[in-house]
Structures are given as C-alpha cells and as structure tokens.
Design a protein around this motif. Structure first.
Motif, short mmCIF file in Angstrom:
data_model
loop_
_atom_site.label_atom_id
_atom_site.label_comp_id
_atom_site.label_asym_id
_atom_site.label_seq_id
_atom_site.Cartn_x
_atom_site.Cartn_y
_atom_site.Cartn_z
N ASN A 130 0.87 -1.18 0.00
CA ASN A 130 0.00 0.00 0.00
C ASN A 130 0.90 1.23 0.00
OD1 ASN A 130 -2.36 -1.52 0.16
ND2 ASN A 130 -2.39 -1.49 2.40
N ILE A 131 0.91 1.96 -1.10
CA ILE A 131 1.83 3.10 -1.23
C ILE A 131 1.06 4.30 -1.78
CG2 ILE A 131 3.94 3.97 -2.31
CD1 ILE A 131 4.85 1.07 -2.63
N TRP A 132 1.21 5.43 -1.10
CA TRP A 132 0.62 6.67 -1.60
C TRP A 132 1.42 7.84 -1.05
CZ3 TRP A 132 -1.94 3.58 2.03
CH2 TRP A 132 -2.12 4.13 3.31
N GLN A 133 1.22 9.01 -1.64
CA GLN A 133 1.89 10.21 -1.16
C GLN A 133 1.03 11.43 -1.46
OE1 GLN A 133 5.76 12.87 -2.28
NE2 GLN A 133 6.17 10.68 -2.03
N ALA A 134 0.71 12.18 -0.41
CA ALA A 134 -0.07 13.41 -0.56
C ALA A 134 0.80 14.50 -1.17
CB ALA A 134 -0.61 13.84 0.80
N GLY A 135 0.19 15.67 -1.37
CA GLY A 135 0.90 16.78 -2.00
C GLY A 135 1.93 17.41 -1.08
N SER A 136 2.94 18.03 -1.68
CA SER A 136 3.97 18.75 -0.94
C SER A 136 4.46 19.91 -1.79
CB SER A 136 5.14 17.83 -0.57
OG SER A 136 5.73 17.27 -1.74
#
Length: 401
Positions: free
Chosen positions: A139-145
C-alpha cells in the motif's frame, strides 16, 4: 471506560450485527491478493513499511524528508485492507466500526474460523469504505507537498499534543510530546482521507479510505503541515511553581534554553535535561525528529521516558523553538504576532486524551507563544508515584540521549 477502547473492532461488529440479524449482501471489487493480504496482520515481522504521507506538507526551508511513493502518482493499493463503516460510543469511549474481510468469504467480516461461512457483514451504512492499512509495503501513496523556501513561512497554527494539555504526569511516566505546525492553503493540495480501523496508542492502525471499487477518497486539501529541520526541543525543570510570576524574569538563549535574566539573583530554572534539534538527529531512539504518524501527517515528536530522565517531581518547561541555521539551510519558519495562533483543544478532545492515559481530565499545561524568539512552550507537572524518579540536582542535567 478504558477497556472498551482496547476491544477488537471486528468483535464489536459481531455483537452489533448479531443483535440486528443483518443479512445484507455486499459486493466488492477489491483485488483478490488484497483479500489475502488482509489476514497477514499480526506481530511485526521486521518487513513492515513506514507510514505513507496522507496530509499535505510544506518544506519551509526547502529541505525534504524521504517519503514512500511519489507525489502526483495514483496510490498503489495491493496490500491489506479492512472494512470501515463508522464509529460507536461517545467521547472518550469511541470505537471504530470495522473488521478485516474473511479470507474465504471476503464480503463478510473475518470470524477467525476456517471452513465455516461467516454470519456478520460490514455495514450496512452509507459510510462504508475500504481502509488500506498503513505500514504495508503493498500500500503506497503520497499526498501533496511544496517547497516554500523562497519567501518567509509565517506559521498559522501550532498544535501541542492534547495529552500535555489534559493531565499531569508522574516520575514513572512515558510522556509523548508532540507538536504539529499547520498552514492554511489558498490553493488546495492533494490530501487522502484516512480511517481509524483498530487499536489505540502504539497499537493504533489507520488506513487510506477508498470506495468499494478501491478508488481513493480525497480530502479537502486546504491545510498543510509545516516541516522545518531547524526545529529544536528542550526540557528543563523549573525551580519555582509554574504559576510563579518570577518566571517572567527568564530569558531565552537560542540553542541553549531558558536562563535567569542578568541581575536576577533567584534560581528559577535548571539547565536542560534534553536539548536537541531535528537537523542534529541520527537513526535510532533518543533524538528529536519529525516523523509521519499513523494518520499520515508529519509531526514533531519525542517520547520522554521520565523514569530515566528527570530531576525529581516538580514542574517542567517543554520548549519548541528554531535554530537560525540548520545544516545547509537557514531558518525560514516563523511564529508571527497577528498570524500564528495556538490550537485550543475541545473539551471532548481533552477527555479523550485523559482517558487514553488512564486518567480523569484535570491538570495539564497551557501552551504559550513567544513571538520575539519564535518559540512556543508549555509548563507541565510531574508528580511522585510509587517511589523512583531521577533525583534532583541544582543546575544539574545537561544533554542526555
């Protein structure tokens, strides 16, 4: 009632739905390998992944942290997941309504039995979602930066951990000291909604919310956390009561901590027993650092083992500040009068934090802002309990790891 918090969420679901005799049929398009992965939860194996970033973050000095996944890329959700369809109870005894899917009958809640068709299904509820669990390498995700280093970052909100504002502590306590910096956004950034599936404290588990077709559910993305490698955390014992007006005679020495102003003859505060900055941190415990918590937010945190690190019962000042220079970066994060405010916890948040610590609400400290020195501090009380403690020493302490 604290034991209620530690009840397995799916066990609660069994009680609820046996009572109502639900026979609802639930379709799901979640991948088969995800069904299988949902049953591999248990004791850590040493192969767990770190937490994914679910909440937007601003890199105030342009210095980033290593994050799982890639910003702007769709989440990869091939790992373990649970059903989630709401909560039950009232503060401070709120329990998630959730369950792992049964490995043989994935439309049902897992009953722990093999070869027997389960009788309990998740929901029915319009809030029913799949929650893809943190710390699963599939399970891999990344929000904004975003890099905001080109202009000063005047922080909007400072949030100290509710536990520090709700109860007093003891010489045998483990005090989790957390600080989160928030910035309101004019232009929204990618945020993924999260759901609390089970556990509390060190056993707490959250997952990314997705619909029954495994499509991620986005949040508003109108607020971000702020990360600065210049952040510093200092713990010092006060030699007078935390309400003593004489504490106004303390002055801040950047990088060193609080001390008595010149000309003040009374001893008001000891040297730091802990004094570290994020840019000084290395791998392993005992350092001050920023981390992605189980909710997917970047927070500053330190677990203070009071039993091993204290100067006896009394009042202690915890200070969060910034260094002017931190490694290759210069400070670009500021607390500004008229802009920066302390987030005041709601009454139910105080009750929940106190219950989590096994205490009744009462005590705790009140955070303050010092705009001149761009810092915030909170004075808390440490009481004696059952002997122990670390003893006291006038002007003792020093940096300990």
């Amino acid at each position: 009632m604290i034991p209620l918090r530690k009840t397995l969420a799916w066990s609660l679901a069994v009680l609820v739905f046996l009572a109502v005799g639900c026979d609802h049929t639930l379709p799901t398009d979640a991948p088969a390998d995800a069904h299988e992965a949902a049953f591999k939860q248990g004791k850590p194996t040493g192969h767990e992944a770190g937490n994914n970033l679910s909440y937007p973050v601003i890199w105030a000095e342009g210095v980033t942290k290593a994050l799982p996944g890639t910003a702007g890329v769709e989440p990869v959700l091939n790992g373990a997941w649970w059903y989630w369809w709401g909560t039950t109870g009232t503060d401070p005894d709120i329990t998630p309504l959730s369950c792992a899917p049964d490995p043989e009958y994935p439309a049902y809640c897992d009953d722990g039995l093999t070869g027997v068709e389960p009788t309990v299904q998740p929901g029915p509820s319009p809030d029913l979602v799949l929650a893809y669990l943190q710390k699963d390498p599939q399970n891999i995700w990344q929000a904004g930066s975003a890099d905001w280093s080109t202009s000063p970052v005047n922080v909007h909100w400072v949030d100290w951990g509710d536990n520090l504002e709700s109860v007093d502590w003891y010489t045998r306590s483990q005090v989790r000291a957390e600080v989160v910096l928030f910035q309101d956004l004019v232009t929204p950034m990618t945020e993924y909604q999260m759901r609390h599936t089970s556990g509390w404290g060190i056993d707490e588990v959250h997952g990314l919310a997705a619909n029954l077709s495994s499509q991620p559910i986005l949040g508003d993305g109108t607020r971000a956390t702020v990360y600065s490698p210049c952040a510093r955390f200092v713990i010092q014992k006060l030699l007078v009561s935390r309400g003593d007006p004489a504490l106004a005679n303390l002055e801040w020495v950047a990088g060193d901590g609080w001390t008595e102003a010149e000309g003040v003859e009374d001893d008001l505060i000891n040297l730091p027993i802990f004094n570290m900055a994020v840019h000084e941190a290395a791998d392993g415990p005992g350092y001050y650092n920023a981390e992605i918590n189980v909710k997917g937010r970047i927070i500053y945190g330190y677990t203070w083992n009071v039993r091993r690190l204290n100067e006896g019962a009394g009042d202690y000042r915890l200070t969060f500040s910034f260094d002017q220079s931190c490694g290759t970066a210069d400070l670009n994060t500021f607390f500004t009068d008229g802009v920066t405010e302390i987030i005041v916890p709601l009454e139910e948040e105080i009750e929940t934090a106190a219950a989590t610590e096994g205490e009744s609400p009462g005590g705790g400290g009140t955070p303050e802002l010092d705009f001149l020195n761009t810092l915030t501090f909170i004075d808390i009380s440490i009481h004696e309990r059952g002997g122990g403690g670390g003893g006291s020493g006038k002007k003792g302490g020093g940096n300990r790891k």
